[in-house]
Design an enzyme around this catalytic site. Sequence first.
Site, short mmCIF file in Angstrom:
data_model
loop_
_atom_site.label_atom_id
_atom_site.label_comp_id
_atom_site.label_asym_id
_atom_site.label_seq_id
_atom_site.Cartn_x
_atom_site.Cartn_y
_atom_site.Cartn_z
N LYS A 104 0.86 -1.19 0.00
CA LYS A 104 0.00 0.00 0.00
C LYS A 104 0.89 1.23 0.00
CE LYS A 104 -4.45 0.85 0.25
NZ LYS A 104 -5.51 -0.10 -0.15
N1 GLU Z 1 -7.10 0.11 -3.56
C1 GLU Z 1 -7.80 -1.08 -3.87
C2 GLU Z 1 -7.89 -1.99 -2.67
O1 GLU Z 1 -7.77 -1.56 -1.55
C3 GLU Z 1 -7.26 -1.77 -5.11
C4 GLU Z 1 -5.86 -2.25 -5.03
C5 GLU Z 1 -5.31 -2.74 -6.37
O2 GLU Z 1 -6.05 -2.82 -7.33
O3 GLU Z 1 -4.11 -3.02 -6.42
O4 GLU Z 1 -8.16 -3.14 -2.80
#
Ligand code: GLU
Length: 422
Positions: A104
């Site tokens: 993240k």
């Molecule tokens: N931000 C989204 C999540 O929390 C998508 C993450 C992604 O597609 O890599 O799942």
Amino acid sequence: MKENPWEIALKQLDEVAKRINLEPWIHEKLRHCKRILIVSIPVRMDDGSVKVFTGYRVQHNLERGPAKGGIRYHPDVTLDEVKALAMWMTWKCAVVGIPYGGAKGGVVCNPLEMSIGEIERLTRRYTSEIGIIIGPEKDIPAPDVYTNEQIMAWIMDTYSMNVGYSSPGVVTGKPLEIGGSEGRKEATGLGVYYIIDELVRKFKLGKPEKLKIAVQGFGNVGSNLCRFLYKAGYKIVGITDISGGVFNKKGINIDKLIKHTKGNRFHHIKGFKEGDFIEDYRKANEELFSLSVDILVPAAIENQITSENAQKIKTKFIVEAANGPTTPDADKIFEEKGITVVPDILANAGGVTVSYFEWVQDLQEHFWEKRDIYRKLSLVMRKSFNEVLNISKKEKCSLRTSAYILAVSRVAEAVRLRGIYP
Ligand code: GLU
């Protein structure tokens, strides 16, 4: 007092580790993030001054594949929050069986107070700074809270400029024209919709027209989810966002609400006339959480349902479209009250699943039709839901615990097979 999300994430892991008798060395390894990068991001602001923002990129675990996870821009971003979100991405990818580890990113900033130009310069410098650990085979960012397709395009462009060739596979959630995928934008909301559809069938809740739903959050996830629910005939009786809340016992006309939100830069619901409107978003959320509905969907940010407001919640089902919206104390209250919670790592995995499809298409330079994406996403979400449901029946535990059993066991097996280097 906001609970520390990293403490919550660790607590969730510790509980499941005990339950599945996880080897202590694997447990200990999973309690740590593999890589944490903290960067300073100097940005020239429109008034000529220079402001330095703080950004993070955390990779929790890479045993099952490259790191994957969104980037959020928010004033409340902290390192512990990003670490928790990275760990949750590890479990999310494992629950739906896609070959990624969890990561993240986050930048402490308030995009609501920044111009488009400032956001672009911030994005490009942040991308350059984290460029040493991201890449199509290393770590692939995506949109999250207050980041969108345009921001992904700037990330793709900046990374490509730095390596000297176009690299669409470095980021997902891009516009179609530069290697994005059909269906990615609505994927998280659509995935939640498939989960609700499966939940309604398996728990025999009846016809959509008879079911009332309340949704917290009307960003990319909440608005797309509402669109699919509305089309299927569900009655959405309450929606809130940062600008307030709209309530209508007869059901909110989602097409009109979406049209209304397109009229302002941040797509806020404020000013929508069809229904009662509460402008104070705290009061609006209090009202939303106390509605008598069949399904409550938190689709905003973490720590929204706590021991303080969980008692007032009257729904029978909660489907977590946001990451980490429910604290463990609130979870306990729901278990006592017999409220079924479909956990975030399962319910909102549609986004990263279509991100995976996008990345595969980018690497193959071969693009799929929207109907193929929808069909494949539907299969993944329904299969994962049923796997989790079956574990919960067998183990006589909550859906969250069973999703964790499935996810942690899959990651643990990868750790076991790969062993410790050297
Ligand atoms: N931000 C989204 C999540 O929390 C998508 C993450 C992604 O597609 O890599 O799942």
